[in-house]
Design a protein around this motif. Structure first.
Motif, PDB file in Angstrom:
ATOM      1  N   LEU A   8       8.254 -12.247  -6.223  1.00  0.00           N
ATOM      2  CA  LEU A   8       6.887 -11.737  -6.377  1.00  0.00           C
ATOM      3  C   LEU A   8       5.904 -12.782  -5.862  1.00  0.00           C
ATOM      4  N   TYR A   9       5.017 -12.359  -4.963  1.00  0.00           N
ATOM      5  CA  TYR A   9       4.005 -13.245  -4.383  1.00  0.00           C
ATOM      6  C   TYR A   9       2.632 -12.767  -4.849  1.00  0.00           C
ATOM      7  N   ILE A  10       1.927 -13.607  -5.584  1.00  0.00           N
ATOM      8  CA  ILE A  10       0.597 -13.251  -6.078  1.00  0.00           C
ATOM      9  C   ILE A  10      -0.409 -13.728  -5.032  1.00  0.00           C
ATOM     10  N   VAL A  11      -1.073 -12.807  -4.365  1.00  0.00           N
ATOM     11  CA  VAL A  11      -1.915 -13.185  -3.226  1.00  0.00           C
ATOM     12  C   VAL A  11      -3.399 -12.919  -3.523  1.00  0.00           C
ATOM     13  N   ALA A  12      -4.193 -13.987  -3.547  1.00  0.00           N
ATOM     14  CA  ALA A  12      -5.645 -13.818  -3.728  1.00  0.00           C
ATOM     15  C   ALA A  12      -6.262 -13.395  -2.401  1.00  0.00           C
ATOM     16  N   THR A  13      -7.227 -12.467  -2.483  1.00  0.00           N
ATOM     17  CA  THR A  13      -7.883 -11.954  -1.273  1.00  0.00           C
ATOM     18  C   THR A  13      -9.398 -12.157  -1.411  1.00  0.00           C
ATOM     19  N   ALA A  26      -2.647 -14.637   4.525  1.00  0.00           N
ATOM     20  CA  ALA A  26      -2.458 -13.681   5.622  1.00  0.00           C
ATOM     21  C   ALA A  26      -0.993 -13.671   6.059  1.00  0.00           C
ATOM     22  N   ASP A  27      -0.404 -14.852   6.103  1.00  0.00           N
ATOM     23  CA  ASP A  27       0.997 -14.967   6.523  1.00  0.00           C
ATOM     24  C   ASP A  27       1.929 -14.242   5.546  1.00  0.00           C
ATOM     25  N   ILE A  28       1.674 -14.430   4.250  1.00  0.00           N
ATOM     26  CA  ILE A  28       2.529 -13.773   3.244  1.00  0.00           C
ATOM     27  C   ILE A  28       2.348 -12.256   3.319  1.00  0.00           C
TER      28      ILE A  28
END
Ligand code: SAM
Length: 277
Positions: A8-13, A26-28
Protein backbone atom coordinates in the motif's frame (compact mmCIF):
# COMPACT_ATOMS: atom_id res chain seq x y z
CA UNK A 1 9.40 1.13 -16.11
CA UNK A 2 10.24 -1.09 -13.09
CA UNK A 3 7.28 -2.71 -11.36
CA UNK A 4 6.61 -1.49 -7.83
CA UNK A 5 6.85 -3.97 -4.99
CA UNK A 6 3.38 -5.06 -3.85
CA UNK A 7 1.90 -3.12 -0.95
CA UNK A 8 0.00 0.00 0.00
CA UNK A 9 1.39 3.39 -1.07
CA UNK A 10 -0.09 6.44 0.64
CA UNK A 11 0.32 9.27 -1.87
CA UNK A 12 -0.23 12.94 -0.97
CA UNK A 13 -1.51 15.07 -3.86
CA UNK A 14 -1.80 18.86 -4.37
CA UNK A 15 -4.37 20.94 -2.43
CA UNK A 16 -4.89 23.28 -5.36
CA UNK A 17 -1.78 23.95 -7.40
CA UNK A 18 -1.02 20.85 -9.46
CA UNK A 19 2.60 21.97 -9.64
CA UNK A 20 2.91 20.80 -6.03
CA UNK A 21 2.73 17.13 -7.02
CA UNK A 22 6.12 15.73 -6.03
CA UNK A 23 8.21 13.75 -8.52
CA UNK A 24 8.18 10.67 -6.28
CA UNK A 25 4.39 10.89 -5.93
CA UNK A 26 4.00 11.16 -9.72
CA UNK A 27 6.34 8.21 -10.19
CA UNK A 28 4.40 6.02 -7.75
CA UNK A 29 1.07 6.97 -9.36
CA UNK A 30 2.45 6.07 -12.79
CA UNK A 31 3.80 2.68 -11.63
CA UNK A 32 1.01 1.55 -9.27
CA UNK A 33 -1.14 -1.36 -10.44
CA UNK A 34 -4.25 0.24 -9.02
CA UNK A 35 -5.24 3.60 -7.52
CA UNK A 36 -7.75 3.59 -4.64
CA UNK A 37 -9.40 7.00 -5.01
CA UNK A 38 -12.05 9.13 -3.33
CA UNK A 39 -13.49 10.47 -6.59
CA UNK A 40 -12.22 9.12 -9.89
CA UNK A 41 -13.11 12.35 -11.74
CA UNK A 42 -10.85 14.38 -9.45
CA UNK A 43 -7.96 11.92 -9.67
CA UNK A 44 -8.42 11.61 -13.45
CA UNK A 45 -7.70 15.36 -13.67
CA UNK A 46 -4.44 14.89 -11.77
CA UNK A 47 -3.44 11.91 -13.94
CA UNK A 48 -4.14 13.96 -17.08
CA UNK A 49 -1.85 16.65 -15.72
CA UNK A 50 1.04 14.17 -15.61
CA UNK A 51 -0.01 12.43 -18.82
CA UNK A 52 -0.83 8.97 -17.47
CA UNK A 53 -3.83 6.66 -17.18
CA UNK A 54 -4.15 4.08 -14.41
CA UNK A 55 -6.93 1.76 -13.28
CA UNK A 56 -8.90 3.26 -10.38
CA UNK A 57 -11.20 1.84 -7.75
CA UNK A 58 -13.34 3.94 -5.38
CA UNK A 59 -12.39 4.06 -1.71
CA UNK A 60 -14.40 6.62 0.25
CA UNK A 61 -16.42 7.06 3.45
CA UNK A 62 -19.49 5.34 2.01
CA UNK A 63 -17.91 2.14 0.65
CA UNK A 64 -14.69 1.79 2.67
CA UNK A 65 -15.93 -0.88 5.11
CA UNK A 66 -17.36 -2.97 2.28
CA UNK A 67 -14.37 -2.84 -0.09
CA UNK A 68 -11.50 -2.81 2.40
CA UNK A 69 -11.11 -6.61 2.80
CA UNK A 70 -10.90 -7.08 -0.98
CA UNK A 71 -8.42 -4.25 -1.30
CA UNK A 72 -6.24 -5.65 1.51
CA UNK A 73 -6.25 -9.07 -0.20
CA UNK A 74 -4.99 -7.47 -3.42
CA UNK A 75 -1.97 -5.98 -1.64
CA UNK A 76 -0.35 -9.43 -1.61
CA UNK A 77 0.34 -9.19 -5.35
CA UNK A 78 -0.42 -5.60 -6.37
CA UNK A 79 0.97 -2.12 -5.66
CA UNK A 80 -2.07 -0.07 -4.64
CA UNK A 81 -1.76 3.71 -4.28
CA UNK A 82 -4.25 5.42 -1.96
CA UNK A 83 -5.02 9.03 -2.91
CA UNK A 84 -7.68 11.44 -1.71
CA UNK A 85 -9.18 14.32 -3.69
CA UNK A 86 -6.62 16.73 -2.28
CA UNK A 87 -3.77 16.66 0.18
CA UNK A 88 -2.65 13.87 2.45
CA UNK A 89 -4.84 10.76 2.67
CA UNK A 90 -5.99 9.90 6.25
CA UNK A 91 -6.00 13.59 7.31
CA UNK A 92 -9.78 14.27 7.58
CA UNK A 93 -9.98 11.69 4.80
CA UNK A 94 -10.42 7.92 4.75
CA UNK A 95 -7.47 5.57 5.05
CA UNK A 96 -6.36 4.77 8.58
CA UNK A 97 -8.29 1.50 8.76
CA UNK A 98 -6.79 0.47 5.43
CA UNK A 99 -3.29 1.14 6.78
CA UNK A 100 -4.10 -0.75 9.98
CA UNK A 101 -5.53 -3.77 8.17
CA UNK A 102 -2.81 -3.83 5.51
CA UNK A 103 -0.11 -3.91 8.18
CA UNK A 104 -1.98 -6.50 10.24
CA UNK A 105 -2.13 -8.72 7.13
CA UNK A 106 1.65 -8.42 6.76
CA UNK A 107 1.72 -6.15 3.69
CA UNK A 108 4.18 -3.32 3.12
CA UNK A 109 2.88 0.19 3.85
CA UNK A 110 4.82 3.08 2.34
CA UNK A 111 4.10 6.81 2.57
CA UNK A 112 4.85 9.46 -0.02
CA UNK A 113 4.33 12.67 1.98
CA UNK A 114 3.36 15.98 0.45
CA UNK A 115 0.78 18.77 0.69
CA UNK A 116 -1.55 18.95 3.69
CA UNK A 117 -3.85 21.94 4.20
CA UNK A 118 -3.43 21.87 8.00
CA UNK A 119 0.35 22.15 7.84
CA UNK A 120 0.27 24.66 4.96
CA UNK A 121 -2.13 26.83 7.02
CA UNK A 122 0.26 26.75 9.99
CA UNK A 123 3.02 28.08 7.75
CA UNK A 124 0.83 31.05 6.75
CA UNK A 125 -0.77 31.93 10.07
CA UNK A 126 2.19 33.44 11.88
CA UNK A 127 1.19 31.76 15.15
CA UNK A 128 3.31 29.43 17.32
CA UNK A 129 4.04 26.11 15.62
CA UNK A 130 6.01 24.31 18.33
CA UNK A 131 2.87 22.58 19.60
CA UNK A 132 -0.34 22.28 17.64
CA UNK A 133 -3.55 20.30 17.89
CA UNK A 134 -5.40 19.36 14.71
CA UNK A 135 -9.16 19.23 15.28
CA UNK A 136 -10.35 18.43 11.75
CA UNK A 137 -13.95 19.59 11.23
CA UNK A 138 -15.88 20.53 14.40
CA UNK A 139 -19.46 19.22 14.65
CA UNK A 140 -21.82 21.53 12.67
CA UNK A 141 -24.53 21.75 15.38
CA UNK A 142 -24.04 24.56 17.90
CA UNK A 143 -24.28 22.51 21.10
CA UNK A 144 -21.95 19.72 19.98
CA UNK A 145 -19.53 22.31 18.58
CA UNK A 146 -19.48 24.22 21.90
CA UNK A 147 -18.81 20.96 23.76
CA UNK A 148 -15.93 20.08 21.40
CA UNK A 149 -14.46 23.56 21.89
CA UNK A 150 -14.81 23.37 25.71
CA UNK A 151 -12.88 20.09 25.63
CA UNK A 152 -9.78 21.78 24.16
CA UNK A 153 -10.04 25.20 25.81
CA UNK A 154 -7.27 24.42 28.29
CA UNK A 155 -4.87 22.89 25.77
CA UNK A 156 -1.64 24.87 25.54
CA UNK A 157 -1.21 24.51 21.80
CA UNK A 158 -2.13 26.26 18.59
CA UNK A 159 -5.40 24.83 17.25
CA UNK A 160 -5.93 23.97 13.59
CA UNK A 161 -9.44 23.38 12.20
CA UNK A 162 -11.04 22.77 8.85
CA UNK A 163 -14.25 24.69 8.14
CA UNK A 164 -16.54 25.62 5.26
CA UNK A 165 -17.35 29.18 4.13
CA UNK A 166 -21.04 29.18 5.12
CA UNK A 167 -20.22 28.01 8.67
CA UNK A 168 -17.08 30.11 9.15
CA UNK A 169 -18.54 33.10 11.05
CA UNK A 170 -20.59 30.93 13.44
CA UNK A 171 -17.58 28.73 14.09
CA UNK A 172 -15.32 31.74 14.81
CA UNK A 173 -17.93 33.19 17.18
CA UNK A 174 -18.24 29.85 18.99
CA UNK A 175 -14.44 29.67 19.29
CA UNK A 176 -14.36 33.21 20.75
CA UNK A 177 -17.06 32.23 23.25
CA UNK A 178 -15.42 29.00 24.32
CA UNK A 179 -11.74 29.96 24.21
CA UNK A 180 -11.72 33.68 24.91
CA UNK A 181 -10.88 36.22 22.25
CA UNK A 182 -7.57 34.75 21.06
CA UNK A 183 -5.53 35.75 18.03
CA UNK A 184 -6.32 33.66 14.98
CA UNK A 185 -5.90 33.35 11.23
CA UNK A 186 -8.37 32.39 8.55
CA UNK A 187 -6.38 30.87 5.70
CA UNK A 188 -8.18 30.29 2.44
CA UNK A 189 -7.60 28.80 -1.00
CA UNK A 190 -4.04 27.82 -0.13
CA UNK A 191 -1.79 27.36 -3.19
CA UNK A 192 -4.61 28.66 -5.45
CA UNK A 193 -5.03 31.99 -7.23
CA UNK A 194 -6.86 33.70 -4.36
CA UNK A 195 -4.77 32.33 -1.50
CA UNK A 196 -5.04 34.55 1.56
CA UNK A 197 -4.42 34.60 5.29
CA UNK A 198 -6.53 37.07 7.25
CA UNK A 199 -5.41 37.59 10.83
CA UNK A 200 -7.13 39.16 13.83
CA UNK A 201 -8.83 38.21 17.05
CA UNK A 202 -11.55 35.57 16.86
CA UNK A 203 -14.28 38.15 17.48
CA UNK A 204 -13.05 40.57 14.80
CA UNK A 205 -12.77 37.71 12.32
CA UNK A 206 -16.27 36.48 13.25
CA UNK A 207 -17.63 39.99 12.65
CA UNK A 208 -15.76 40.31 9.36
CA UNK A 209 -17.28 37.13 7.91
CA UNK A 210 -20.75 37.38 9.55
CA UNK A 211 -22.42 38.97 6.52
CA UNK A 212 -19.90 37.87 3.93
CA UNK A 213 -19.26 34.13 4.01
CA UNK A 214 -16.12 33.56 1.95
CA UNK A 215 -15.89 31.18 -0.96
CA UNK A 216 -13.40 28.36 -1.26
CA UNK A 217 -11.59 26.09 1.14
CA UNK A 218 -10.68 27.26 4.61
CA UNK A 219 -8.41 26.40 7.53
CA UNK A 220 -8.75 28.26 10.85
CA UNK A 221 -5.67 28.56 13.05
CA UNK A 222 -6.11 29.75 16.66
CA UNK A 223 -3.34 30.90 19.00
CA UNK A 224 -2.72 28.99 22.24
CA UNK A 225 -4.11 30.47 25.46
CA UNK A 226 -2.10 33.45 26.58
CA UNK A 227 -1.06 34.52 23.08
CA UNK A 228 -3.78 37.15 22.75
CA UNK A 229 -3.65 40.31 24.81
CA UNK A 230 -4.39 39.13 28.34
CA UNK A 231 -7.98 39.71 29.36
CA UNK A 232 -8.42 42.67 31.67
CA UNK A 233 -8.50 41.62 35.33
CA UNK A 234 -11.98 43.09 35.73
CA UNK A 235 -13.23 40.99 32.79
CA UNK A 236 -11.95 37.82 34.47
CA UNK A 237 -13.43 38.93 37.79
CA UNK A 238 -16.83 39.56 36.19
CA UNK A 239 -16.76 36.17 34.47
CA UNK A 240 -15.88 34.51 37.77
CA UNK A 241 -18.70 36.30 39.61
CA UNK A 242 -21.13 35.24 36.90
CA UNK A 243 -19.90 31.62 36.92
CA UNK A 244 -20.34 31.54 40.73
CA UNK A 245 -24.06 32.23 40.27
CA UNK A 246 -24.29 28.88 38.41
CA UNK A 247 -21.49 26.70 39.73
CA UNK A 248 -19.62 25.76 42.89
CA UNK A 249 -16.29 27.57 43.41
CA UNK A 250 -14.01 24.86 42.01
CA UNK A 251 -16.04 24.42 38.84
CA UNK A 252 -16.47 28.17 38.35
CA UNK A 253 -12.69 28.63 38.69
CA UNK A 254 -12.07 25.81 36.21
CA UNK A 255 -14.47 27.23 33.63
CA UNK A 256 -13.06 30.75 33.83
CA UNK A 257 -9.45 29.49 33.84
CA UNK A 258 -10.12 27.53 30.64
CA UNK A 259 -11.86 30.44 28.99
CA UNK A 260 -9.17 33.03 29.73
CA UNK A 261 -6.16 30.76 29.90
CA UNK A 262 -5.73 31.94 33.51
CA UNK A 263 -4.34 30.16 36.56
CA UNK A 264 -7.01 27.89 38.07
CA UNK A 265 -5.60 27.82 41.63
CA UNK A 266 -5.48 31.61 41.81
CA UNK A 267 -9.03 31.82 40.48
CA UNK A 268 -10.23 29.24 42.99
CA UNK A 269 -8.79 31.29 45.84
CA UNK A 270 -10.46 34.39 44.41
CA UNK A 271 -13.75 32.48 44.02
CA UNK A 272 -13.67 31.49 47.72
CA UNK A 273 -12.99 35.11 48.66
CA UNK A 274 -15.88 36.32 46.54
CA UNK A 275 -18.21 33.75 48.09
CA UNK A 276 -17.16 34.76 51.63
CA UNK A 277 -18.06 38.41 50.99
N1 SAM B 1 -6.60 15.44 3.32
C1 SAM B 1 -6.69 16.87 3.14
C2 SAM B 1 -5.40 17.53 3.63
O1 SAM B 1 -4.36 16.89 3.66
O2 SAM B 1 -5.44 18.69 3.97
C3 SAM B 1 -7.92 17.45 3.80
C4 SAM B 1 -9.20 16.86 3.34
S1 SAM B 1 -10.61 17.58 4.07
C5 SAM B 1 -11.87 16.52 3.49
C6 SAM B 1 -10.89 19.00 3.10
C7 SAM B 1 -10.69 20.30 3.89
O3 SAM B 1 -9.31 20.64 3.91
C8 SAM B 1 -11.37 21.50 3.25
O4 SAM B 1 -12.74 21.58 3.62
C9 SAM B 1 -10.57 22.64 3.85
O5 SAM B 1 -10.98 22.92 5.16
C10 SAM B 1 -9.16 22.03 3.85
N2 SAM B 1 -8.47 22.37 2.59
C11 SAM B 1 -8.20 21.54 1.57
N3 SAM B 1 -7.55 22.21 0.59
C12 SAM B 1 -7.42 23.49 1.01
C13 SAM B 1 -6.85 24.67 0.46
N4 SAM B 1 -6.29 24.67 -0.75
N5 SAM B 1 -6.89 25.81 1.18
C14 SAM B 1 -7.45 25.83 2.40
N6 SAM B 1 -8.02 24.74 2.97
C15 SAM B 1 -8.00 23.59 2.29
Amino acid sequence: MNALAPGLYIVATPIGNLGDLGTRAADILARADLLAVEDSRVTAGLLRHIGIKRPMTPYHDHNADAVRPGLVARLATAAVALVSDAGTPLISDPGYKLVRDARAAGHAVVTIPGPCAAVAALTLAGLPTDRFLFLGFLPPKAQARAAAIAEVAGVRATLVLYESGPRLAACLAALADGLGDRDAAVTREITKRFEEAVTGTLSTLAARYADAPPKGEIVIVVAPPGEAAPAAADEVEAALAEALTRLPAAKAAGEVARRFGADRKALYARALALKAR
